[in-house]
Design an enzyme around this catalytic site. Structure first.
Site, PDB file in Angstrom:
ATOM      1  N   ASP A  27       0.868  -1.156   0.000  1.00  0.00           N
ATOM      2  CA  ASP A  27       0.000   0.000   0.000  1.00  0.00           C
ATOM      3  C   ASP A  27       0.917   1.222   0.000  1.00  0.00           C
ATOM      4  O   ASP A  27       2.094   1.116   0.300  1.00  0.00           O
ATOM      5  CB  ASP A  27      -0.825  -0.066   1.294  1.00  0.00           C
ATOM      6  CG  ASP A  27      -1.696   1.143   1.438  1.00  0.00           C
ATOM      7  OD1 ASP A  27      -2.235   1.579   0.416  1.00  0.00           O
ATOM      8  OD2 ASP A  27      -1.837   1.634   2.574  1.00  0.00           O
ATOM      9  N   LYS A  78      -7.242  -4.787  -5.160  1.00  0.00           N
ATOM     10  CA  LYS A  78      -5.952  -5.121  -4.561  1.00  0.00           C
ATOM     11  C   LYS A  78      -5.859  -6.620  -4.346  1.00  0.00           C
ATOM     12  O   LYS A  78      -4.861  -7.261  -4.674  1.00  0.00           O
ATOM     13  CB  LYS A  78      -5.778  -4.414  -3.216  1.00  0.00           C
ATOM     14  CG  LYS A  78      -5.594  -2.924  -3.310  1.00  0.00           C
ATOM     15  CD  LYS A  78      -5.293  -2.359  -1.928  1.00  0.00           C
ATOM     16  CE  LYS A  78      -5.068  -0.862  -2.007  1.00  0.00           C
ATOM     17  NZ  LYS A  78      -4.628  -0.289  -0.738  1.00  0.00           N
ATOM     18  N   LYS A  97      -1.991  27.864  -9.878  1.00  0.00           N
ATOM     19  CA  LYS A  97      -0.946  26.920  -9.472  1.00  0.00           C
ATOM     20  C   LYS A  97      -1.196  25.625 -10.210  1.00  0.00           C
ATOM     21  O   LYS A  97      -2.362  25.253 -10.452  1.00  0.00           O
ATOM     22  CB  LYS A  97      -0.955  26.701  -7.957  1.00  0.00           C
ATOM     23  CG  LYS A  97      -2.185  26.018  -7.415  1.00  0.00           C
ATOM     24  CD  LYS A  97      -2.072  25.795  -5.920  1.00  0.00           C
ATOM     25  CE  LYS A  97      -3.319  25.050  -5.424  1.00  0.00           C
ATOM     26  NZ  LYS A  97      -3.387  24.941  -3.977  1.00  0.00           N
ATOM     27  N   ARG A 100      -5.544   4.156  -7.893  1.00  0.00           N
ATOM     28  CA  ARG A 100      -6.990   4.244  -7.907  1.00  0.00           C
ATOM     29  C   ARG A 100      -7.636   2.865  -7.844  1.00  0.00           C
ATOM     30  O   ARG A 100      -8.615   2.598  -8.517  1.00  0.00           O
ATOM     31  CB  ARG A 100      -7.463   4.965  -9.177  1.00  0.00           C
ATOM     32  CG  ARG A 100      -7.264   6.442  -9.117  1.00  0.00           C
ATOM     33  CD  ARG A 100      -8.571   7.153  -8.915  1.00  0.00           C
ATOM     34  NE  ARG A 100      -8.380   8.555  -8.558  1.00  0.00           N
ATOM     35  CZ  ARG A 100      -8.550   9.028  -7.329  1.00  0.00           C
ATOM     36  NH1 ARG A 100      -8.909   8.217  -6.349  1.00  0.00           N
ATOM     37  NH2 ARG A 100      -8.394  10.293  -7.069  1.00  0.00           N
ATOM     38  N   ASN A 108      -8.527  -0.647   4.072  1.00  0.00           N
ATOM     39  CA  ASN A 108      -8.646  -0.954   2.656  1.00  0.00           C
ATOM     40  C   ASN A 108      -7.612  -1.977   2.202  1.00  0.00           C
ATOM     41  O   ASN A 108      -7.693  -2.488   1.095  1.00  0.00           O
ATOM     42  CB  ASN A 108      -8.512   0.333   1.832  1.00  0.00           C
ATOM     43  CG  ASN A 108      -7.201   1.025   2.095  1.00  0.00           C
ATOM     44  OD1 ASN A 108      -6.655   0.921   3.196  1.00  0.00           O
ATOM     45  ND2 ASN A 108      -6.667   1.700   1.105  1.00  0.00           N
ATOM     46  N   ASP A 109      -6.674  -2.277   3.032  1.00  0.00           N
ATOM     47  CA  ASP A 109      -5.679  -3.281   2.654  1.00  0.00           C
ATOM     48  C   ASP A 109      -6.011  -4.663   3.182  1.00  0.00           C
ATOM     49  O   ASP A 109      -5.296  -5.622   2.922  1.00  0.00           O
ATOM     50  CB  ASP A 109      -4.302  -2.874   3.204  1.00  0.00           C
ATOM     51  CG  ASP A 109      -3.912  -1.486   2.783  1.00  0.00           C
ATOM     52  OD1 ASP A 109      -4.087  -1.192   1.589  1.00  0.00           O
ATOM     53  OD2 ASP A 109      -3.470  -0.710   3.638  1.00  0.00           O
ATOM     54  N   THR A 164      -2.378   1.300  -4.745  1.00  0.00           N
ATOM     55  CA  THR A 164      -2.847   2.396  -3.916  1.00  0.00           C
ATOM     56  C   THR A 164      -4.166   2.957  -4.425  1.00  0.00           C
ATOM     57  O   THR A 164      -4.480   2.868  -5.608  1.00  0.00           O
ATOM     58  CB  THR A 164      -1.781   3.514  -3.864  1.00  0.00           C
ATOM     59  OG1 THR A 164      -2.343   4.621  -3.201  1.00  0.00           O
ATOM     60  CG2 THR A 164      -1.326   3.912  -5.234  1.00  0.00           C
ATOM     61  N   GLY A 165      -4.909   3.493  -3.519  1.00  0.00           N
ATOM     62  CA  GLY A 165      -6.158   4.136  -3.893  1.00  0.00           C
ATOM     63  C   GLY A 165      -5.912   5.557  -4.371  1.00  0.00           C
ATOM     64  O   GLY A 165      -6.816   6.232  -4.827  1.00  0.00           O
ATOM     65  N   ASP A 166      -4.660   5.975  -4.282  1.00  0.00           N
ATOM     66  CA  ASP A 166      -4.336   7.353  -4.617  1.00  0.00           C
ATOM     67  C   ASP A 166      -4.382   7.612  -6.103  1.00  0.00           C
ATOM     68  O   ASP A 166      -4.444   6.707  -6.920  1.00  0.00           O
ATOM     69  CB  ASP A 166      -2.926   7.654  -4.115  1.00  0.00           C
ATOM     70  CG  ASP A 166      -2.974   8.423  -2.848  1.00  0.00           C
ATOM     71  OD1 ASP A 166      -3.777   9.351  -2.784  1.00  0.00           O
ATOM     72  OD2 ASP A 166      -2.223   8.062  -1.926  1.00  0.00           O
TER      73      ASP A 166
END
Lengths: 355, 1215
Positions: free
Chosen positions: B421, B823, B589, B817, B846-847, B703-705
């Site tokens: 993760d 996963k 930005k 994502r 989430n893991d 990762t969920g990122d």
């Protein structure tokens, strides 16, 4: 101050102890097969084996042994014994032989059976130690299928081992010349293990041995009850009978020899058995032909290690030789590879440093 | 120990319908699983109508993770235990031994160990289940407020039913999957944190549908009788489709209206929700996957081997049985005078049949039950070593490493794939404003007295922000020059921080005067705004039209004219504000790649220096943003605003038109500077990853990122480096696109000229047996980045292999994502097709599914949530400990276990096969060679402890070496130390020993006599001789196998020998015989036999002949084909220790890559702010705004959400 101490203790309590055991840092010797160690070990072992092997071979060679198979020689007796009906008919058989060399020192007389399975699972179990030790004559629990006689009385000694006791009588006579035949004096004592004779086998305590065995039956194949095995010597009668004890120590393999008598070194026989003509006079009782077995009598001397055969000596010699051979070839390989290996290590190290 | 046999018979979460009081028996339990509800087609739930909802028998909100209750425990547990091959095998043997005709060993030789093992396992299972019961109860008994009969009542969670309306308060956990009805916030909005669900810590907004959002008070809610018709329970966290039927109209529902179990309500005083899914049907539970009982590959191999050995046993049994039949036919029938057949036996054939079973019993010791017990003991020992390891103890968090399962240790030495993760595992999830570049000057580097760049740990005091009463105390910055510049009134610096305080979507909250709290959608933005706050530009409050900033102590209110929101394509955001003087200025930005192209040409020189700075920052793994501004004149703005309005009202291609309008205004901007944010990595992460990579372990980040964040972290933790030839990015939306992208990636890998392997690591390629495809041989390093929705396609059955092949050919794989289930699916995919050991490491809920799926799950402890730790097999508090866990503990465990198993099979074959040879000399009568006590004690007493000591303590190389030479880890991955081949070698060695141990004494005894003339070859002397040689041979062998002789090893080895002789003499003593003449038949045997020189000569010869070949083979192997650990050991001897420390922190290299920008907030938030929907009326002080826009923006927001998570395929990040 105390508070600080306390908190530090709490912190420490979670931190695992710093002991060699817990941190897997126990002082230890790291075993490593180094060339010098291995090679010197091999050479030493080889030398030891060769030495022992040669000594054993030499001493085995010094043993004089003579074996006579008498099943075929006494074929008529053997035939007679094939039929159980003839159990009460006596059959004797004389086997003359010539001893070319004197058998120096102690000489032992054995009988040897071929193809007799004393090591069968059910055979070995079929005995009652508590009966044989004289404490409980009625205990025949393990003795199947020879635990009780037809009328239900317990057999003493019970079991298949006791029932099948070797019952030939072997007498060695020395023919000094054609007319004088003298019986070679033999000792019956000292043929059993001390623990067998004095611990494992005990007669039931009673004034009279025969009364002690009342209420028991003799084994079916026996011609006389156990308390009549040796009427002259009470120390040899009943369960204490030496031949009985020797038989009861079951053999590991189907071919075995058991000590029967040993030479009583008196008169002519102080030095051992002199060379000359002898004959075995055998009362043939024990049937072996039914199971294709054979019987023989063996006369043998011993050395320091007992009656060792050539096998052990040869095995040691071969092992020693092979070990040396292996040691030499390993040394050769090691020397050949040594340079390569040092190079390899150097390269390995530099690569490691680079990485 | 004794953890075997805990295979759950069915899914982990049963519907919790075990009726009260009535004990579900084993059958009941099974039936419950077998007879699951027929799959739901659709779900109907009517609010406030329990009777109606009861019809459907939906699962209640009670969860059950436990497996047994008091009554079912014994039968179910025994049933499970006997599903183990080994246990059944021993039970079967036990039954055999009870048959007198067959029994050749005493019954106690099997039953004692079996009962012991079963009992220990049962106790262990019972304790585990007790704790599961406890945690279930704790969760089920949480209180929630349920609307029953018109009033709110406290109910336990487990009593909440589908269709109930429950009230949630701030910071409460959501009890079930709810349809949001209304909330304290305007427009039925509420905020939730979904960290437990998907690991994202930023807040998400949910909104009730307009018709229900007015149902604010209880009386109106009690009358609410709407019916929800929706999809059946599923595990898709981001999808929900259904409709609400109320007052004869239908209202569509989406995920935007749902609150899922496991979320936490934040910044919302209260809200009401209608329970749609409860308990096991909730998305959280549907995502948690099944608990699988994990076994190691060695366990599986052992089970196979036990089966093989059983086959081998049967073969030997058959051979001996045939031998017995023949012997009985040829000899036995004639021998009946002396030993009549047993009454039951009527033919030689039947006798053979019986002897078959007898031999099965006798030879069963090839797999003694002590094998399993010992394996468990060793694993337990290794687990303790992990728990005790001070080097895996985190001082800061006071958490030691913990081996939560004791059964997987040796698998740690075989890991090939690590799935990690990101957030909380690789990173600390703390964003820190680290450096910045203002008008070509870089701030943030810390210099020590001598003017050198200071390293971490030797920093001076942080900058003092006490001048600013509104400063955040937690904010630290070390470079005082920046603050000096601000204080000096440098206009550029002021503008720089002004931009940071204006251009964002952060919401502020001021509970008390001066106590500011920022609610940022992304931690990056929070960090930037906080930085501005501390440097004197405090963002204080906002309304839809204004932003109030305290600039160096004076409040300035800017008029907010427009937010040009962020999206994935634009990769920038801008605000247009009018300052109190009336000047209109655009602040922007964004990602440097995008923004640097839109600057005014006059800034070229500044651009160059800033680019240098950006490169420097990116090289350090910092996330950068470029800041720029542009002045707009009134007329232009008016005209532009007009066009923007038109674009936003356009019916078709609204997005594109808006984008081009935005594009137009965001041009010719003036460069202000750049910021660098550190997504702070956990300590030692890059070093650990580098080391693990050297050990041939492949690391995948799941990762969920967002993609950018994930890739950025990939660079900063050195998973992606400049050595990577190309990073393939897969972002396709359709099956075809994904397939095409994967294909292209493969083609590129194949086509590329084979680059020269870089040094040591690449020269040693895996043996060819490991190559599953040509792709594995690809030279050069590649990396793959794949998006969640592409992954969904890639994981479909027809593409998964393509995906796997491509991914495995890459050096690094990053999946972003991804949902928790994905996963798990990725892990499952690798597990299924790669036959490699996988390890998943993570910290959040989430893991959990991934942790449960992987062979080994590791949880990062000491974080907020503990779900991951609870589901994990190992836990520690820092990612960097993974290297020690794998390279030291795992490697040793594997080595020890393999050596243990090899030796164990060896010693038991040597022990048992003697009976086989003896069979040929005892008429195949199932006579054992040894005394039965020896058989009972051999495995338990005489040979158990030395091998246990080796299995627990052995070390081949010191622990530092395994870190220095990560390649030492490879034998485990390749499964070299214990496999079928090694097994056969051990068995061969065992059989060789058994031959010698039997035939050498046989050869000697056959002819020899004792020194007193009596026969030597009696059965008992032979038994003692063989047993003694065996014990000595296996003891010498364990001495050779033990590489690390500690005092304990000495004690156990010498002790075992001593105990053997002590027990031997005791068993053969007169005293015992006198007490139990029938039990101790060997009286006097030891004294008598062991006094014979021949016996000792035989034992010595046997030992020499058994051991010397082994030594010779090992020596030759060492000389001819040394493996790495041999070489390492040898080189230790050769070289003097060179003081050298590897893995020191390397100075950040400059990297050519520069696009790690720091946007983590979702698109659409700007719109939300401008509409004012997320602001309390009270805090706005503006009444009229609410009427301004209808639900239009919500619609558009929803539309964007549903179809935007993608952007057209990005360009490769580097090319």
């Amino acid at each position: 101050m105390t508070k600080m101490k306390k908190t530090s203790q709490i912190c420490q309590s979670k931190l695992p102890d710093n002991t060699a055991l817990k941190q897997q840092q126990l002082p230890a010797y790291r075993l490593q097969l180094s060339a010098t160690g291995v090679l010197s070990g091999f050479f030493a072992t080889g030398a030891f084996c060769l030495g022992v092997g040669i000594i054993l071979i030499l001493s085995a060679k010094s043993i004089k042994e003579i074996e006579i198979k008498y099943t075929k020689i006494c074929a008529n007796c053997a035939e007679l014994r094939e039929d159980a009906i003839n159990f009460d008919k006596e059959c004797t058989c004389s086997i003359p032989f010539y001893l070319s060399e004197t058998m120096q020192g102690n000489v032992y007389l054995y009988y040897k059976l071929y193809g007799f399975y004393q090591n069968l699972y059910r055979y070995i179990l079929s005995r009652s130690n508590s009966q044989l030790v004289g404490t409980d004559l009625k205990d025949v629990g393990n003795c199947a299928p020879f635990s009780k006689s037809h009328n239900g009385t317990p057999i003493a000694p019970c079991g298949a081992i006791a029932n099948s006791i070797f019952n030939d009588t072997i007498i060695l006579s020395y023919n000094l010349n054609s007319s004088i035949h003298m019986e070679v004096p033999m000792l019956r004592s000292g043929i059993t293990w001390w623990t067998d004779k004095y611990v494992k086998f005990r007669n039931p305590s009673a004034i009279n041995l025969s009364s002690a065995f009342t209420g028991t039956a003799k084994p079916p194949y026996w011609s006389k009850p156990v308390y009549e095995l040796d009427l002259e010597d009470t120390e040899n009668n009943g369960f204490l009978n030496d031949d009985f004890i020797v038989w009861m120590r079951t053999a590991a393999f189907p071919t075995f020899k058991k000590l029967y008598r040993r030479l009583n070194r008196v008169q002519y026989f102080i030095e051992g058995l002199p060379a000359g003509n002898y004959s075995f006079n055998i009362t043939y009782n024990f049937p072996v032909t039914r199971f294709k077995g054979e019987k023989s009598v063996v006369l043998s001397t011993l050395t320091w290690s007992g009656g060792s055969s050539l096998f052990l000596g040869l095995a040691y010699t071969v092992t020693g030789a092979v070990t040396w051979l292996a040691a030499f070839s390993m040394m050769a390989i090691h020397l050949m590879l040594k340079e390569k290996r040092t190079l390899f290590i150097e390269r390995f190290e530099t690569e490691r440093d680079r990485a | 120990m004794g953890l075997r046999g805990a295979v759950p018979s069915c899914g982990h979460f049963f519907p919790c319908r075990v009726s009260h009081g009535i004990a579900g028996t084993l059958l009941g339990e099974m039936a419950l699983c077998a007879k699951k509800r027929p799959p739901e087609e659709e779900r109907r739930a009517r609010a406030n109508d329990r009777e109606y909802n009861e019809k459907f028998q939906y699962a209640s909100n009670c969860i059950k993770t436990s497996k047994y209750n008091i009554l079912t425990f014994l039968p179910v547990n025994l049933f499970e235990q006997f599903q183990e091959v080994a246990n059944t095998y021993f039970l079967f043997l036990l039954i055999l031994q009870l048959i007198p005709q067959v029994s050749s060993l005493s019954w106690f030789t099997t039953i004692v160990p079996l009962v012991l093992v079963l009992a220990i396992t049962a106790v262990k299972d019972a304790t585990d289940d007790y704790f599961r019961h406890k945690s279930d109860n704790q969760v089920n008994n949480r209180q929630s407020q349920v609307l029953i009969d018109g009033s709110l009542q406290q109910e336990q969670w487990m009593n909440v039913r589908v269709g109930d309306i429950i009230k949630l308060e701030n910071n409460q956990f959501v009890a079930a999957d709810l349809l949001l009805l209304s909330s304290s916030e305007p427009h039925g909005l509420c905020y939730i944190e979904t960290a437990e669900l998907d690991g994202e810590t930023n807040m998400k907004v949910r909104q009730a549908i307009p018709v229900t959002s007015e149902l604010g008070d209880i009386s109106r809610l009690a009358k609410f009788d709407g019916e929800v018709v929706c999809e059946p329970p599923n595990n898709k966290l981001d999808k929900f489709s259904g409709a609400l039927y109320w007052k004869e109209s239908k209202f569509p529902l989406s995920n935007q209206n749902m609150l899922l179990r496991g979320c936490v309500l934040r910044n919302t005083e209260w809200c009401f929700g209608l329970v749609v899914f409860a308990g096991p049907d909730t998305k959280l539970m549907q995502n948690s996957g099944r608990t699988k009982f994990k076994r190691t590959s060695i366990d599986r191999l052992m089970n196979t081997l036990v089966l093989w050995i059983f086959g081998f046993l049967v073969c030997m049994g058959v051979i001996l049985a045939i031998g017995n039949a023949i012997w009985e036919h040829e000899v036995g029938t004639r021998f009946q005078v002396y030993l009549p057949w047993d009454e039951a036996v009527d033919s030689a054939f039947f006798s053979g049949f019986l002897s078959f079973w007898s031999y099965i019993i006798i030879l069963n010791t090839v797999v003694p039950i002590s094998l399993y017990v010992s394996v468990e003991v060793i694993r337990l020992g290794h687990s303790y070593f992990i728990n005790w390891d001070r080097k895996m103890f985190c001082v800061k968090k006071q958490t030691p490493a913990e081996a939560r399962t004791t059964t997987l240790n040796e698998e740690l030495g075989q890991v090939e794939y690590v799935f990690s993760d990101k957030t909380g595992t690789l990173t600390q999830n703390v964003m820190v404003f680290h450096k910045c570049s203002v008008r070509g000057r870089s701030y943030g580097d810390v210099f020590d007295v001598l003017g050198h760049k200071a390293e971490l740990g030797e920093r001076p005091q942080p900058v003092d922000f006490s001048f600013n009463p509104l400063a955040d105390k937690k904010f630290l910055f070390w470079d005082p020059t920046l603050l000096e510049a601000v204080k000096m009134g440098d206009p550029h610096t002021h503008e720089f921080f002004r931009l940071l305080s204006l251009c964002h979507t952060v919401m502020s909250e001021e509970k008390n005067e001066g106590e500011l709290y920022y609610k940022a959608q992304s931690p990056d933005e929070g960090a930037l705004v906080t930085a501005a706050r501390n440097f004197g530009f405090v963002f204080r409050s906002r309304t839809p039209k204004t932003i109030t900033v305290h600039e160096m102590g004076t409040a300035v209110t800017y008029q907010l004219l427009a937010i040009l929101d962020f999206n994935n394509i634009r990769k920038r955001m801008s605000v247009i504000v009018r300052n109190p003087e009336g000047r209109i200025r655009l602040y922007c930005k964004g990602a440097d790649t995008i923004l640097l192209d839109r600057l005014h040409p006059s800034t070229q020189e500044l651009l160059n220096t800033t680019t240098d700075h950006l490169n420097e920052y990116a090289g350090e793994g910092l996330r950068t943003l470029v800041l720029a501004y542009k002045d707009l004149d009134e007329e232009y703005y008016e005209e532009w605003a007009q066009r923007r309005l038109q674009a936003s009202l356009a019916q078709d291609s609204r997005e594109d038109r808006l984008a081009s309008v935005y594009e137009e205004v965001e041009s010719d901007m003036m460069l202000l500077g750049a910021t660098a944010i550190e997504d702070r990595l956990q300590q030692g992460v890059p070093e650990t990853i580098a080391l693990l990579t050297l050990a041939n372990i492949k690391i995948w980040v799941l990762t969920g990122d967002k993609q950018e964040t994930a890739v950025n972290i990939g660079y900063s933790c050195k998973m992606l480096t400049d050595d990577v030839t190309e990073v393939f990015v897969v972002t396709g939306h359709t099956v075809l696109e994904v397939r095409e992208e994967l294909r292209k990636a493969r083609e590129k890998m194949m086509d590329s000229p084979h680059t020269v392997g870089n040094g040591f690591t690449c020269q040693e390629k895996r043996p060819s047996s490991k190559l599953t495809s040509v792709l594995e041989a690809v030279a050069g390093e590649y990396a793959l980045v794949i998006n969640g929705h592409s992954l969904a396609h890639a994981l479909e059955a027809d593409m998964e292999l393509e995906f796997l092949e491509t991914a495995c050919a890459c050096k690094a794989v990053i999946c972003c994502r991804v949902t928790p289930l994905q996963k798990a699916q990725v892990v499952e995919l690798v597990k299924k097709h790669k036959k490699a050991v996988t390890l998943a490491i993570g910290d959040g809920a989430n893991d959990v599914s991934m942790i449960k799926t992987a062979h080994i799950g590791v949880g990062i402890s000491g974080q907020e949530g503990i779900q991951a730790v609870l589901a994990s097999d190992y836990s520690f508090s820092q990612f960097k400990f993974l290297q020690r866990l794998l390279l030291v503990h795992g490697r040793w465990s594997y080595l020890r276990m393999c050596k243990f198993l090899c030796y164990f099979f060896y010693k038991n074959f040597a022990f048992t096969m003697v009976h086989f040879w003896f069979g040929f000399f005892c008429g195949f009568s199932a006579q054992t060679v040894y005394d039965q006590y020896f058989i009972t004690l051999y495995n338990i007493v005489y040979t158990s402890l030395p091998v246990l000591a080796m299995g627990v303590f052995d070390q081949d190389v010191p622990e530092q070496r395994s870190m220095e030479y990560p390649k030492l880890y490879e034998p485990g991955q390749l499964n070299l130390l214990f496999n079928k081949r090694e097994f056969f070698i051990c068995i061969a060695q065992g059989i060789y020993a058994s031959v010698l141990v039997f035939f050498l004494p046989y050869g000697v005894f056959a002819e020899a006599a004792r020194d007193d003339g009596a026969q030597l070859a009696d059965y008992q002397s032979f038994a003692v001789t063989v047993a003694t040689s065996l014990v000595i041979v296996v003891s010498v062998q364990i001495g050779l196998d033990t590489g690390y002789w500690t005092a304990i090893n000495h004690f156990f080895i010498w002790g075992s020998l001593a105990v053997y002789f002590a027990i031997l003499f005791a068993m053969h003593s007169d005293g015992l015989f006198r007490m139990f003449p029938n039990q101790f038949r060997f009286v006097g045997n030891a004294q008598s036999s062991l006094a014979q020189p021949t016996v000792w000569l035989t034992i010595a010869l046997t030992t020499v002949v058994c051991i010397l070949p082994v030594v010779a083979f090992r020596f030759l192997k060492l000389s001819l084909k040394p493996d790495l650990s041999d070489t390492v050991r040898y080189s230790q001897l050769v070289r003097k220790k060179r003081a050298q420390h590897r893995c020191t922190r390397r100075p950040g290299r400059t990297s050519s890559r520069r696009s790690g920008y720091a946007f983590a907030h979702q698109e659409g938030f700007g719109e939300l702010i401008m509409s004012g929907k997320n602001m309390r009326l009270s805090s706005l002080g503006l009444a009229g705004f609410a009427t301004r826009s209808g639900s239009g923006w919500i619609e558009s927001l929803r539309r964007k959400r549903s179809d935007s998570p993608g952007s057209p395929p990005d360009k490769p990040l580097k090319g």
